[in-house]
Write a protein that holds these residues in place. Structure first.
Motif, PDB file in Angstrom:
ATOM      1  N   PHE A  50       0.870  -1.172   0.000  1.00  0.00           N
ATOM      2  CA  PHE A  50       0.000   0.000   0.000  1.00  0.00           C
ATOM      3  C   PHE A  50       0.908   1.223   0.000  1.00  0.00           C
ATOM      4  O   PHE A  50       1.651   1.453   0.957  1.00  0.00           O
ATOM      5  N   GLY A  51       0.876   1.989  -1.091  1.00  0.00           N
ATOM      6  CA  GLY A  51       1.797   3.116  -1.206  1.00  0.00           C
ATOM      7  C   GLY A  51       3.230   2.630  -1.271  1.00  0.00           C
ATOM      8  O   GLY A  51       3.578   1.780  -2.094  1.00  0.00           O
ATOM      9  N   TRP A  68       5.244  -2.124   2.410  1.00  0.00           N
ATOM     10  CA  TRP A  68       5.039  -3.528   2.049  1.00  0.00           C
ATOM     11  C   TRP A  68       4.732  -4.288   3.340  1.00  0.00           C
ATOM     12  O   TRP A  68       5.568  -4.370   4.234  1.00  0.00           O
ATOM     13  N   TYR A  69       3.519  -4.812   3.442  1.00  0.00           N
ATOM     14  CA  TYR A  69       3.079  -5.550   4.618  1.00  0.00           C
ATOM     15  C   TYR A  69       3.369  -7.029   4.405  1.00  0.00           C
ATOM     16  O   TYR A  69       2.916  -7.623   3.425  1.00  0.00           O
ATOM     17  N   ASP A  95      -4.606  -9.077   1.309  1.00  0.00           N
ATOM     18  CA  ASP A  95      -4.507  -7.908   0.451  1.00  0.00           C
ATOM     19  C   ASP A  95      -4.996  -6.708   1.244  1.00  0.00           C
ATOM     20  O   ASP A  95      -5.640  -6.852   2.284  1.00  0.00           O
ATOM     21  N   PHE A  96      -4.685  -5.505   0.757  1.00  0.00           N
ATOM     22  CA  PHE A  96      -4.964  -4.266   1.484  1.00  0.00           C
ATOM     23  C   PHE A  96      -6.175  -3.576   0.877  1.00  0.00           C
ATOM     24  O   PHE A  96      -6.259  -3.416  -0.341  1.00  0.00           O
ATOM     25  N   ALA A  97      -7.119  -3.159   1.727  1.00  0.00           N
ATOM     26  CA  ALA A  97      -8.300  -2.417   1.268  1.00  0.00           C
ATOM     27  C   ALA A  97      -8.875  -1.624   2.428  1.00  0.00           C
ATOM     28  O   ALA A  97      -9.037  -2.151   3.538  1.00  0.00           O
TER      29      ALA A  97
END
Length: 203
Positions: free
Chosen positions: A122-123, A126-127, A168-170
């Motif tokens: 995200f941006g 990194w997760y 995933d990122f949301a």
């Protein structure tokens, strides 16, 4: 990135781009996108990168990487997919399947990021999940902290976190699917700051 397990094939995918046709919404077909999918035929075997066209599912190309890669995340601003090898070294994979080794990720503990299973970008963050630990890695190439874990959290409670193989990122949260009985196949929501993980209501 999504991880799918089919028999002995392990796959991880990162959406590379979405292309919308320039036609009115009422006449527009479903959006098409290209997915970079990394497939391993055994748990510790080398990976092969595939470019898959969706929604058709057609495989456009297959390129062997020579090393196992997991925890993929697509950095849109860089148009690169970041991933981790089995021993915790960071790599990028380009659209042409070219793998670039970046070296180890700097962390504040000795555990490192070997055998990480989940990743999402995200941006410029990194997760990455390794076991019950969530790491947040700086992937801004112009930053002094590039490839260092800038923040981390313990994922809890354990019944919902131990079986998450991908997310995933949301909307400011991470979403994944747990495979731990009796919560198998439940979608879970992860707070990336506190690490609190709980099922999303509904089937």
């Amino acid at each position: 990135m999504r991880v799918r397990r089919t028999g002995r094939v392990l796959a991880a995918a990162a959406v590379l781009a979405v292309s919308l046709p320039g036609t009115p919404a009422a006449a527009a077909p479903a959006p098409a996108c290209t997915v970079l999918r990394v497939v391993s035929t055994s748990p510790a075997g080398p990976s092969t990168v595939e470019l898959v066209r969706l929604p058709s599912g057609a495989v456009e190309s297959r390129i062997p990487l020579g090393v196992e890669v997991n925890a993929l995340g697509y950095a849109r601003s860089q148009d690169k997919v970041y991933g981790l090898t089995r021993d915790g070294a960071a790599v990028t994979v380009g659209r042409d399947g070219e793998l670039t080794r970046l070296g180890p990720v700097r962390t504040t503990d000795r555990r490192g990021l070997d055998r990480a299973t989940a990743g999402a970008v995200f941006g410029n963050r990194w997760y990455v999940q390794r076991g019950d630990d969530l790491y947040v890695i700086d992937i801004d190439p112009g930053s002094d902290g590039y490839l260092s874990a800038v923040r981390g959290a313990d994922l809890w409670p354990a019944p919902f976190t131990s079986g998450i193989d991908d997310f995933d990122f949301a909307g400011g949260r991470l979403y994944g699917v747990t495979s731990t009985w009796p919560f198998s196949e439940r979608v879970v929501r992860i707070d990336p700051v506190s690490g609190f993980t709980h099922p999303v209501p509904g089937p």
